[in-house]
Design an enzyme around this catalytic site. Sequence first.
Site, short mmCIF file in Angstrom:
data_model
loop_
_atom_site.label_atom_id
_atom_site.label_comp_id
_atom_site.label_asym_id
_atom_site.label_seq_id
_atom_site.Cartn_x
_atom_site.Cartn_y
_atom_site.Cartn_z
CG ASP A 42 -2.09 0.93 1.15
OD1 ASP A 42 -3.13 0.60 0.57
OD2 ASP A 42 -1.92 2.05 1.70
CG ASP A 48 -5.78 -5.25 -3.31
OD1 ASP A 48 -6.80 -4.52 -3.29
OD2 ASP A 48 -4.65 -4.83 -3.02
CG HIS A 59 -5.59 -3.58 0.30
ND1 HIS A 59 -4.89 -3.25 -0.84
CD2 HIS A 59 -5.29 -2.62 1.22
CE1 HIS A 59 -4.19 -2.15 -0.62
NE2 HIS A 59 -4.41 -1.74 0.61
#
Length: 298
Positions: free
Chosen positions: A116, A245, A275
């Site tokens: 991320d 994801d 995710h």
Amino acid sequence: MTILRTPDERFRDLPEFDFAPHYVVIGDTRMHYVAEGSGDELVLCLHGEPTWSYLYRHMMPPLAERYRVLAPDMVGFGKSDKYARLEDYSFPMHYDKLVGLIEALDLRNITLVCQDWGGLLGLCIAANYQERFARLVLLNTFLPTGDEKISEAFMARRAFSQKVGTRMQVGRLIAQTITQYQLPPEIIAAYDAPFPEDRYKAGAAVFPSLVPISPDMPGAKEMKAARDVLSRWRKPAQVIFSDGDPILGGAAGFFRRLIPTAADQPEITIRNAGHFLQEEKGAEIAAEVIAFVERTPI
């Protein structure tokens, strides 16, 4: 500029997180990091939005059996200090804080594990401080420059964060991404622990809005430059994405094509994970990182 510090009692008796805290002052903020293990090999684990080093709790013990492992909390998250105002958060601020931590601790021979926002920031740093990095491990991340089409899933997530602001329920948001089971209440509470009140959540609330969706946004130029460096990267790189994801899953192929050395490594997909794949499959990912480090000796 108001700076908040989460009371220590919020972090007492968190499940599966008995790591000793470490702190370093970077500018006007104190940053927390977990440091485990020893040796010449260093694995640096960077979290994203809206998590903290707790996300890596299943990965750090097996990694620390072989290497030195360090997992910091970005400013605004975890046990690190938090700015109270949304406008105090920016791409340059986060970038400078992480660089400051790396330089203050003189981290070298780094195997970067990033997911991320940990990738948006960490890959830019690796591109600019190549001498400190030995390997890259990319988990569900991206390098947006504002030139490409942004996924509808991300734009919905961005709009949601702007709507709810600091009223965001962090633990519940993370729980909603888990694909194969219900996240236990005590784990949800651990993700909420850094935020005793809404005013502590400014960093989490604003992070999605900092992702460059146009070329003139802060960070877009740096990420474009990082892409250029990575297109000529000669050190080992491993791409490990999950299969569930909806926001970043499609970026796995992008990075395998972008980074020349990524094609030298096995094509690894973590099955039945969303995710936050470290939460669902941490031990499995740690095993893949160990295998990667062992087959790419420096």
